[in-house]
Design a protein around this motif. Sequence first.
Motif, PDB file in Angstrom:
ATOM      1  N   ARG A 139       0.831  -1.210   0.000  1.00 13.22           N
ATOM      2  CA  ARG A 139       0.000   0.000   0.000  1.00 13.22           C
ATOM      3  C   ARG A 139       0.865   1.259   0.000  1.00 13.22           C
ATOM      4  O   ARG A 139       0.528   2.250  -0.652  1.00 13.22           O
ATOM      5  N   LEU A 140       1.974   1.223   0.712  1.00 13.12           N
ATOM      6  CA  LEU A 140       2.826   2.409   0.821  1.00 13.12           C
ATOM      7  C   LEU A 140       3.701   2.644  -0.398  1.00 13.12           C
ATOM      8  O   LEU A 140       3.935   3.791  -0.795  1.00 13.12           O
ATOM      9  N   LEU A 141       4.187   1.570  -1.017  1.00 14.03           N
ATOM     10  CA  LEU A 141       5.248   1.703  -2.015  1.00 14.03           C
ATOM     11  C   LEU A 141       4.845   1.333  -3.443  1.00 14.03           C
ATOM     12  O   LEU A 141       5.665   1.474  -4.355  1.00 14.03           O
ATOM     13  N   SER A 142       3.614   0.874  -3.654  1.00 13.20           N
ATOM     14  CA  SER A 142       3.216   0.464  -5.006  1.00 13.20           C
ATOM     15  C   SER A 142       3.132   1.668  -5.938  1.00 13.20           C
ATOM     16  O   SER A 142       2.460   2.662  -5.638  1.00 13.20           O
ATOM     17  N   ILE A 143       3.835   1.589  -7.064  1.00 11.67           N
ATOM     18  CA  ILE A 143       3.879   2.662  -8.062  1.00 11.67           C
ATOM     19  C   ILE A 143       3.658   2.048  -9.441  1.00 11.67           C
ATOM     20  O   ILE A 143       4.101   0.932  -9.720  1.00 11.67           O
ATOM     21  N   THR A 144       2.977   2.777 -10.310  1.00  7.94           N
ATOM     22  CA  THR A 144       2.782   2.336 -11.688  1.00  7.94           C
ATOM     23  C   THR A 144       2.980   3.516 -12.630  1.00  7.94           C
ATOM     24  O   THR A 144       2.777   4.670 -12.248  1.00  7.94           O
ATOM     25  N   ILE A 145       3.378   3.224 -13.861  1.00  6.26           N
ATOM     26  CA  ILE A 145       3.553   4.254 -14.890  1.00  6.26           C
ATOM     27  C   ILE A 145       2.680   3.878 -16.082  1.00  6.26           C
ATOM     28  O   ILE A 145       2.769   2.775 -16.610  1.00  6.26           O
ATOM     29  N   LYS A 146       1.824   4.802 -16.482  1.00  5.16           N
ATOM     30  CA  LYS A 146       0.910   4.557 -17.597  1.00  5.16           C
ATOM     31  C   LYS A 146       1.042   5.685 -18.628  1.00  5.16           C
ATOM     32  O   LYS A 146       1.239   6.849 -18.266  1.00  5.16           O
ATOM     33  N   GLU A 147       0.903   5.302 -19.897  1.00  5.74           N
ATOM     34  CA  GLU A 147       0.922   6.307 -20.959  1.00  5.74           C
ATOM     35  C   GLU A 147      -0.455   6.953 -21.078  1.00  5.74           C
ATOM     36  O   GLU A 147      -1.483   6.270 -21.041  1.00  5.74           O
ATOM     37  N   LEU A 148      -0.483   8.266 -21.208  1.00  2.63           N
ATOM     38  CA  LEU A 148      -1.740   8.988 -21.364  1.00  2.63           C
ATOM     39  C   LEU A 148      -2.087   9.079 -22.849  1.00  2.63           C
ATOM     40  O   LEU A 148      -1.322   9.656 -23.632  1.00  2.63           O
ATOM     41  N   PRO A 149      -3.226   8.531 -23.257  1.00  2.00           N
ATOM     42  CA  PRO A 149      -3.617   8.625 -24.671  1.00  2.00           C
ATOM     43  C   PRO A 149      -3.940  10.075 -25.044  1.00  2.00           C
ATOM     44  O   PRO A 149      -4.540  10.806 -24.248  1.00  2.00           O
ATOM     45  N   PRO A 150      -3.568  10.509 -26.238  1.00  2.00           N
ATOM     46  CA  PRO A 150      -3.904  11.882 -26.661  1.00  2.00           C
ATOM     47  C   PRO A 150      -5.397  12.009 -26.961  1.00  2.00           C
ATOM     48  O   PRO A 150      -6.051  11.033 -27.373  1.00  2.00           O
ATOM     49  N   ILE A 151      -5.947  13.191 -26.750  1.00  2.00           N
ATOM     50  CA  ILE A 151      -7.345  13.465 -27.088  1.00  2.00           C
ATOM     51  C   ILE A 151      -7.402  13.879 -28.555  1.00  2.00           C
ATOM     52  O   ILE A 151      -6.794  14.871 -28.959  1.00  2.00           O
ATOM     53  N   ILE A 152      -8.111  13.098 -29.340  1.00  2.00           N
ATOM     54  CA  ILE A 152      -8.168  13.309 -30.784  1.00  2.00           C
ATOM     55  C   ILE A 152      -9.419  14.103 -31.163  1.00  2.00           C
ATOM     56  O   ILE A 152     -10.530  13.800 -30.691  1.00  2.00           O
ATOM     57  N   ASP A 153      -9.230  15.117 -31.994  1.00  2.00           N
ATOM     58  CA  ASP A 153     -10.354  15.893 -32.532  1.00  2.00           C
ATOM     59  C   ASP A 153     -11.027  15.069 -33.629  1.00  2.00           C
ATOM     60  O   ASP A 153     -10.385  14.651 -34.598  1.00  2.00           O
ATOM     61  N   GLU A 154     -12.346  14.812 -33.465  1.00  2.00           N
ATOM     62  CA  GLU A 154     -13.068  13.964 -34.411  1.00  2.00           C
ATOM     63  C   GLU A 154     -13.133  14.575 -35.811  1.00  2.00           C
ATOM     64  O   GLU A 154     -13.164  13.865 -36.818  1.00  2.00           O
ATOM     65  N   LYS A 155     -13.123  15.888 -35.885  1.00  5.50           N
ATOM     66  CA  LYS A 155     -13.242  16.549 -37.191  1.00  5.50           C
ATOM     67  C   LYS A 155     -11.927  16.485 -37.971  1.00  5.50           C
ATOM     68  O   LYS A 155     -11.910  16.174 -39.157  1.00  5.50           O
ATOM     69  N   THR A 156     -10.832  16.811 -37.298  1.00 10.87           N
ATOM     70  CA  THR A 156      -9.542  16.878 -37.998  1.00 10.87           C
ATOM     71  C   THR A 156      -8.752  15.588 -37.904  1.00 10.87           C
ATOM     72  O   THR A 156      -7.839  15.349 -38.701  1.00 10.87           O
ATOM     73  N   GLY A 157      -9.074  14.762 -36.894  1.00  6.53           N
ATOM     74  CA  GLY A 157      -8.319  13.533 -36.700  1.00  6.53           C
ATOM     75  C   GLY A 157      -6.963  13.765 -36.067  1.00  6.53           C
ATOM     76  O   GLY A 157      -6.138  12.853 -35.996  1.00  6.53           O
ATOM     77  N   LYS A 158      -6.709  14.996 -35.606  1.00  5.75           N
ATOM     78  CA  LYS A 158      -5.446  15.332 -34.968  1.00  5.75           C
ATOM     79  C   LYS A 158      -5.652  15.569 -33.477  1.00  5.75           C
ATOM     80  O   LYS A 158      -6.784  15.737 -33.005  1.00  5.75           O
ATOM     81  N   GLN A 159      -4.537  15.593 -32.747  1.00  8.20           N
ATOM     82  CA  GLN A 159      -4.614  15.795 -31.299  1.00  8.20           C
ATOM     83  C   GLN A 159      -5.071  17.206 -30.984  1.00  8.20           C
ATOM     84  O   GLN A 159      -4.625  18.183 -31.601  1.00  8.20           O
ATOM     85  N   LYS A 160      -5.977  17.321 -30.028  1.00 12.47           N
ATOM     86  CA  LYS A 160      -6.494  18.625 -29.632  1.00 12.47           C
ATOM     87  C   LYS A 160      -5.415  19.454 -28.932  1.00 12.47           C
ATOM     88  O   LYS A 160      -4.548  18.921 -28.250  1.00 12.47           O
ATOM     89  N   ILE A 161      -5.519  20.767 -29.105  1.00 10.06           N
ATOM     90  CA  ILE A 161      -4.595  21.722 -28.495  1.00 10.06           C
ATOM     91  C   ILE A 161      -5.379  22.659 -27.589  1.00 10.06           C
ATOM     92  O   ILE A 161      -6.463  23.142 -27.960  1.00 10.06           O
TER      93      ILE A 161
END
Length: 363
Positions: free
Chosen positions: A72-94
């Motif tokens: 409980r004290l020491l458990s750590i995890t690293i996860k990649e954050l998925p980019p938020i994609i704009d549905e209209k342009t198909g590119k990552q939102k800014i």
Amino acid sequence: MKGGRPKQTNSNTSELARREQRLAYTLLLPTFIILALIAFYPLGQVFYTSFTDKTFASGEKTHFIGFDNYKRLLSITIKELPPIIDEKTGKQKIDPRTGEKLYERAIRVLPRKPIRYRELTQFSLFGKRYVIGATDRDFIQAIWNTISFTVISVLAETILGLGIALVMNSNFKGRGIMRATMLVPWAVITVVSARIWEFMLAPSRIGFFNMIFEKLGIGDGNMVFLSNKSIALPTLIIVDVWKTTPFMALLILAGLQLIPKSIYEAAKVDGASPIRQFFSITLPLLKPSLAVALVFRTLDALRVFDIFQVLLAQKTYSMASYNYYQLIGNRAMGLASAIGVIIFIIIFGFAVLYMKLLGVDTE
């Protein structure tokens, strides 16, 4: 005759050495017994309690839970954050305000079952965004706070203490009074000095520093020193450096007093400059005293409690203050014992590292 005598002498010498060794063990036996009663037994009890779910000041039944407290004290995890994609342009939102790329919220990425991870921090690497999650982010942050506090404060105190010790070691009028005066901050009880600093750091013009800064045109007189997370830890380091530098200076001064003056006189005759004398004579001969001072101060800083507890309470933790919070605030004695064991291991690791790097065990 010639060949027999050395053997007899060596035999007598080894017998004398064995007798001295037995005498040393006999004299140390009472100390070992006392240590076993007042140190090793309580330490062993803490180790055992850390593997249970014992509740402080409670009649509830205690269960053996193995390494659950440590997980409980020491458990750590690293996860990649998925980019938020704009549905209209198909590119990552800014983000239109900051111009930064937008990513999914950490809470949606971090695991929640069977153990819930909470966001500790985020970082970017090779164009990707990652989040570090911890099951107990307060304790992980407390470890970081304590180690950062220790490294910076001990380094500053050693440099300043060395400078003060060199000045106090020279001959000048009123040297005795100055030596006594410099010990005043260290002589004041830590809780008392922390309260004094708390008043001086008040977040209004009542506080000494806000009043001075306002007169100097720095800020509006309402600077928050202890509630602002970005400056809270540096503020505590400054308070600790003010209080503990005299202690380091005293230990280093004691080492300087042991260096024979004749060595400096010989160096002057050889034409060595004061800087050359410092690096060729003072520092090498001061190494044992400096090493002992560093060991004592570092181990003390890793156990820091009072300054954090008085000035920051539960806003920012050290390892010791978080241990206090879990034991007294949450009554989680098993978890608090696990924290105590982790603190012990970290301090032990620092002690061994210092002895190896600085040669304390051989000087």
